[in-house]
Design a protein around this motif. Structure first.
Motif, PDB file in Angstrom:
ATOM      1  N   ALA A   1       1.230  -0.578  -6.061  1.00 21.85           N
ATOM      2  CA  ALA A   1       1.128  -0.304  -4.625  1.00 21.85           C
ATOM      3  C   ALA A   1       2.270  -0.948  -3.847  1.00 21.85           C
ATOM      4  N   ASP A   2       2.807  -2.072  -4.358  1.00 23.69           N
ATOM      5  CA  ASP A   2       3.941  -2.745  -3.709  1.00 23.69           C
ATOM      6  C   ASP A   2       4.740  -3.431  -4.812  1.00 23.69           C
ATOM      7  N   PRO A   3       5.923  -2.896  -5.152  1.00 25.97           N
ATOM      8  CA  PRO A   3       6.669  -3.455  -6.288  1.00 25.97           C
ATOM      9  C   PRO A   3       7.393  -4.755  -5.974  1.00 25.97           C
TER      10      PRO A   3
ATOM     11  N   HIS B   1       0.078   3.197  -2.471  1.00 21.34           N
ATOM     12  CA  HIS B   1       1.375   2.836  -1.902  1.00 21.34           C
ATOM     13  C   HIS B   1       1.485   3.444  -0.502  1.00 21.34           C
ATOM     14  N   GLU B   2       2.088   2.696   0.413  1.00 25.55           N
ATOM     15  CA  GLU B   2       2.174   3.169   1.799  1.00 25.55           C
ATOM     16  C   GLU B   2       2.894   4.503   1.899  1.00 25.55           C
ATOM     17  N   TRP B   3       3.848   4.738   1.022  1.00 25.65           N
ATOM     18  CA  TRP B   3       4.543   6.019   1.039  1.00 25.65           C
ATOM     19  C   TRP B   3       3.588   7.175   0.736  1.00 25.65           C
TER      20      TRP B   3
ATOM     21  N   PHE C   1       2.488  -7.358 -12.587  1.00 21.55           N
ATOM     22  CA  PHE C   1       1.622  -8.293 -11.865  1.00 21.55           C
ATOM     23  C   PHE C   1       1.686  -8.002 -10.366  1.00 21.55           C
ATOM     24  N   TYR C   2       2.085  -6.789 -10.002  1.00 17.84           N
ATOM     25  CA  TYR C   2       2.304  -6.407  -8.611  1.00 17.84           C
ATOM     26  C   TYR C   2       0.991  -5.924  -7.979  1.00 17.84           C
ATOM     27  N   PRO C   3       0.898  -5.913  -6.640  1.00 15.78           N
ATOM     28  CA  PRO C   3      -0.307  -5.389  -5.995  1.00 15.78           C
ATOM     29  C   PRO C   3      -0.647  -3.989  -6.519  1.00 15.78           C
ATOM     30  N   SER C   4      -1.923  -3.805  -6.867  1.00 17.24           N
ATOM     31  CA  SER C   4      -2.339  -2.567  -7.520  1.00 17.24           C
ATOM     32  C   SER C   4      -3.851  -2.426  -7.432  1.00 17.24           C
TER      33      SER C   4
END
Length: 529
Positions: free
Chosen positions: A77-79, A119-121, A64-67
């Motif tokens: 995108a952000d765990p 993802h920012e990375w 349910f994480y940002p994706s």
């Protein structure tokens, strides 16, 4: 800053997971709380009384994480946050608190093998130079051939096509799944440390454990050598030695790191998604300092025959025999055809699924149900234009993917969306004719699939007959499977094509009416010996 830890359940039963019944919630398809046609955390929270009444011990909630949803949440995108489509962290905390108040534990998906391309990375890696620290978090490599125009090795993507995508400066990056899911490099200490930070973020909030996605991935062999070409390279394939994408030796050191973090929090656990047919290789993930549980998919892949089902059980028990882990039984999940459909569909598939439910729930160890199993949900034939699984496009529209087993749950009423949402149009369309399948309709019928599951789970939780971690095979008529649990439960499964006599004992539950002391074909019965 993390919040104050959410109150978790008492840890007196630190090994609660050993015989727990987990309920997998594919979040998009369970219940929609805000009326946009997509399931969410508020929807789950609203249905917790249903889950408590069903009798499950714990939930597994899919990501349910940002994706950007290239693979419906498995591209993270952000765990350490919540995708707005599903709610926010406050809603998650409220769900967790409400579940714990009802005695239901909550486990969440951990997706370590890859991130989202958003993802920012990864965005930093795309703008950085080859050889930079930003690229070292992923698996960027120069291509082969005189001009580097060929992929660095011959690995295929699980979703079809090559496992490599080229970036404008000429390098390639590895993605065992979709191009939007670049693989992380776990030889990089920064990547390992970030995973540990993610685990602590959710453990500090009070989650009871993790389901680890692609738990046989993460580690890659030194030099990324070519693999032996295989006829089937999908996730459900037999990843034999030579498939260098999975089950690399270094993965076990990573699981020891994961376990060390879990062990900092008493009463927490981790289960691995490990698609390996080799029982001995699977058993290595269950050593005392690695995973507490690993899915064994032998029941998922077994044909509907007494011989195959018994062999699946024997192999699964043999896998854990030398480990501290119990067996872990699965019939369906969000990646495979639902077992009602696998077993023939319609009345035949439903009858067999009822029998399979009593087989699964009679076995020693942990059980994972998939949302809708308890309603007897089948796969749904969907039109081409609504398919969303990346497998559909990646395969050149030759493989339809997994959408058929992900259609939303029917809760009430006689027309779509059957109480799943206030919005008539759901993220995947729901078919006509599901009125009798709804939870509301089945709750009112003693002979329904839902009533069978409720009765079986109540017995599993309360009857001493279903105790002990072993089983003894019993003599049975040809085409039948029979065993006894140490507590006295006898389970008989009839696939003989004919009536068979019911053994002596008090009948606790049966998947079909038992008339005249005979068990029908494609049926199962529980007796107190």
């Amino acid at each position: 800053m993390n919040p104050e830890p959410t109150a978790s359940l008492p840890t007196a039963d630190a090994d609660w997971w050993r015989n727990a019944v987990f309920y997998q919630i594919y979040i998009r398809s369970f219940a929609d709380g805000n009326g946009d046609g997509v399931g969410d955390l508020a929807g789950i929270r609203s249905r917790l009384p249903y889950l408590a009444d069903l009798g499950v011990d714990a939930l597994w909630i899919t990501p349910f994480y940002p994706s950007p949803m290239a693979d419906h949440g498995y591209d993270v995108a952000d765990p350490r946050d919540v995708e707005p489509v599903f709610g926010d962290l406050a809603e998650f905390d409220a769900l967790l608190a409400d579940a714990h108040a009802l005695g239901i534990r909550v486990t969440v998906d951990l997706v370590p093998n890859h991130s989202s391309h958003d993802h920012e990375w990864f965005q930093a890696a795309l703008t950085a130079a080859p050889g930079s620290p930003e690229r070292a978090r992923y698996l960027f490599r120069d291509g082969r051939g005189a001009d580097g125009s060929e992929p660095p090795n011959n690995w295929p993507s699980v979703f079809g096509g090559p496992a490599w995508t080229r970036v404008p400066d000429g390098q390639w990056y590895l993605h065992l799944f979709a191009p939007e899911q670049p693989d992380l490099d776990f030889a990089n200490p920064e990547v390992v440390a970030d995973l540990e930070e993610t685990m602590r973020f959710w453990l500090d909030r009070g989650v009871d454990g993790f389901r680890i996605d692609v738990a046989h991935g993460m580690a890659k062999p030194e030099g990324l050598p070519d693999m032996v070409p295989l006829d089937d390279t999908g996730l459900l394939a037999d990843h034999m030695p030579g498939d260098n994408r999975f089950d690399s030796e270094g993965v076990h050191a990573l699981h020891r790191r994961i376990r060390s973090v879990v062990d900092e929090y008493p009463g927490r656990m981790a289960v691995g998604e490990v698609w390996l047919r080799d029982d001995q290789r699977l058993a290595r993930y269950l050593r005392a300092d690695e995973l507490q549980l690993a899915f064994n998919f032998k029941l998922v892949t077994a044909e509907w025959s007494a011989e195959e089902l018994r062999t699946a059980v024997e192999d699964s028990l043999a896998t854990v025999a030398g480990s501290p882990a119990p067996a872990c039984w699965v019939l369906s999940n969000h990646d495979v055809s639902r077992h009602v459909t696998r077993y023939g569909g319609g009345e035949l598939g439903t009858r067999r699924a009822r029998a399979a439910a009593l087989l699964q729930l009679a076995l020693p160890g942990a059980v994972y149900l998939y949302n809708g199993d308890e309603l007897g949900m089948p796969d749904v034939e969907l039109p081409d234009e609504v398919l969303q699984d990346p497998i559909w496009e990646r395969s050149g529209r030759t493989e339809r993917g997994r959408d058929a087993c992900r259609v939303p749950m029917p809760w009430s009423g006689s027309e779509p969306p059957y109480g799943f949402s206030e919005k008539p149009e759901t993220w995947l369309p729901m078919p006509e004719g599901w009125g009798p399948l709804t939870a509301e309709a089945q709750r009112a019928r003693d002979d329904s699939m839902l009533s069978l599951y409720r009765a079986a789970l109540a017995l599993r939780a309360s009857s001493s007959a279903l105790t002990g971690e072993d089983l003894e095979w019993l003599q049975a008529p040809d085409g039948c499977v029979a065993f006894r649990r140490p507590g006295g439960l006898v389970c008989l499964l009839n696939l003989s094509g004919a009536l068979v006599p019911v053994p002596e004992g008090r009948v606790l539950l049966s998947s079909a009416p038992v008339d005249g002391g005979s068990l029908p074909d494609d049926a199962a019965i529980w007796l107190q010996a």
